[in-house]
Motif scaffolding. Sequence first.
Motif, short mmCIF file in Angstrom:
data_model
loop_
_atom_site.label_atom_id
_atom_site.label_comp_id
_atom_site.label_asym_id
_atom_site.label_seq_id
_atom_site.Cartn_x
_atom_site.Cartn_y
_atom_site.Cartn_z
N ASN A 37 0.81 -1.21 0.00
CA ASN A 37 0.00 0.00 0.00
C ASN A 37 0.85 1.27 0.00
O ASN A 37 0.43 2.29 -0.55
CB ASN A 37 -0.96 -0.03 1.19
N VAL A 38 2.03 1.22 0.59
CA VAL A 38 2.95 2.34 0.48
C VAL A 38 3.34 2.56 -0.98
O VAL A 38 3.37 3.69 -1.48
CB VAL A 38 4.21 2.10 1.34
N THR A 88 -1.24 4.03 -7.69
CA THR A 88 -1.81 2.82 -8.26
C THR A 88 -3.14 2.50 -7.59
O THR A 88 -3.22 2.36 -6.37
CB THR A 88 -0.85 1.63 -8.08
N ARG A 89 -4.18 2.34 -8.39
CA ARG A 89 -5.51 2.04 -7.86
C ARG A 89 -5.78 0.54 -7.86
O ARG A 89 -5.19 -0.21 -8.62
CB ARG A 89 -6.60 2.77 -8.66
N THR A 90 -6.68 0.12 -6.99
CA THR A 90 -7.08 -1.28 -6.90
C THR A 90 -8.53 -1.35 -6.45
O THR A 90 -9.06 -0.41 -5.86
CB THR A 90 -6.19 -2.04 -5.89
N MET A 91 -9.17 -2.48 -6.75
CA MET A 91 -10.56 -2.68 -6.32
C MET A 91 -10.62 -3.09 -4.85
O MET A 91 -11.67 -3.03 -4.22
CB MET A 91 -11.22 -3.76 -7.19
N GLU A 92 -9.48 -3.48 -4.32
CA GLU A 92 -9.43 -3.95 -2.93
C GLU A 92 -9.62 -2.79 -1.96
O GLU A 92 -9.03 -1.72 -2.14
CB GLU A 92 -8.08 -4.62 -2.69
N GLU A 93 -10.44 -3.00 -0.94
CA GLU A 93 -10.60 -1.98 0.09
C GLU A 93 -9.42 -2.01 1.05
O GLU A 93 -8.99 -3.08 1.48
CB GLU A 93 -11.90 -2.20 0.88
N ILE A 110 -8.32 4.79 -0.07
CA ILE A 110 -8.21 4.43 1.34
C ILE A 110 -9.56 4.63 2.03
O ILE A 110 -10.26 5.61 1.80
CB ILE A 110 -7.12 5.28 2.04
N VAL A 111 -9.96 3.67 2.86
CA VAL A 111 -11.24 3.72 3.58
C VAL A 111 -10.99 4.25 4.98
O VAL A 111 -10.29 3.62 5.78
CB VAL A 111 -11.90 2.33 3.63
N MET A 112 -11.58 5.40 5.29
CA MET A 112 -11.42 6.01 6.59
C MET A 112 -12.35 5.36 7.61
O MET A 112 -13.30 4.66 7.24
CB MET A 112 -11.70 7.51 6.50
N PRO A 113 -12.10 5.55 8.91
CA PRO A 113 -12.97 4.95 9.94
C PRO A 113 -14.43 5.37 9.77
O PRO A 113 -14.73 6.48 9.32
CB PRO A 113 -12.39 5.50 11.24
#
Length: 362
Positions: free
Chosen positions: A13-14, A21-26, A51-54
Amino acid sequence: MKLNNDFLYFLKNVSRALHGTRTMEEVHFESLQSIARKQALDGLTYDIPGIVMPVDNASRLKCIGNLMAIEKHNRWMDAQVAQLARRLDEQGIRYAVMKGQTCAAFWPQPAHRMPGDIDVYVVPGLFERANGLLVEWGAKQVDKTMLHSTYRLGKLEVELHFAVQKLQYPPYYGRLKRMTAIEFDSSGSDVRQTIGGYDVSVLPDVLNIVLLTTHAFNHVITAGLGLRQVIDWQMVLAAKAESIDWDRLMCYIDMLHLRKMFLVLAHINVRFLGMDGSVFSSRGLDINTDGVRRMSEQLMAWIEVCGNFGHSMDLGTGWAYQLRYYGLFLLNLMRFFRLSPMEMSAWPWMKAYRAVTHTNHI
């Protein structure tokens, strides 16, 4: 050595944050923060695409507040760099701001690189004048080493260098000082970089990459090498790859016997952090030999354990700290010996010399 799966996930992820780079993965913010903090990469995690925030408001607001604090601190540091550089220019003191905020400019979001102190190199003959200028500014000297004098002004720390970097083996140290004299001290070139709205003096590109390589090498042995320093190396080199003189760069690297370290940093950045490998293959540099690969894996395992400047480790206090610190020091001398045999051999003798003479500078 096998890296922990959580650390490998963090590295992936870094790499995405560095290269967009984008991905479908959360990717959930909370899953990365513990490692990010240890590696001084808190701000970079905000730049991961998607990135999914809290979910809960309190945690989300805390994350937003942390990012705003990082950005505010970077703006403040930029302003301090600009103020110090302006003072040095007004006094006619030839200097170069190094590392830190100068590297941040090449990150995807410069304001998201975690700032540290200000490192400034001053040419021979003007060092004492620069010390006096800092005292006039209101800073107090808190330390002096074989590399720099450290000054503190409130929460600001400035390291005033009389050498761009230390090396323990005297012939290598002498060579680095001669390189600095040729590339910067007596050169007519004046490389400037805008920081905090002011054009500050910085090192020429080739010497800067030599410094970043040497700096990373030194932290392999002491304090602990973190991913922030490894990423600094990648960001600067990638930005300058087409304009630097590679023959001169590698000549200097070879003079300091740091080719192995250079190739190891290259391998780590290409394999784990998404750097374009053609930067090296197109220059005839093989970063995938068995020796380089094994040393890279060993160094990455150490980076995972120690964190930025050892932030992941609790060495205790008092005698327990001394025993653990010197135990790790000797262990690293042995396991990373092949990075630079003569330099590694000199380390314990130089430490003993300084302990006997009660000096910390040469």
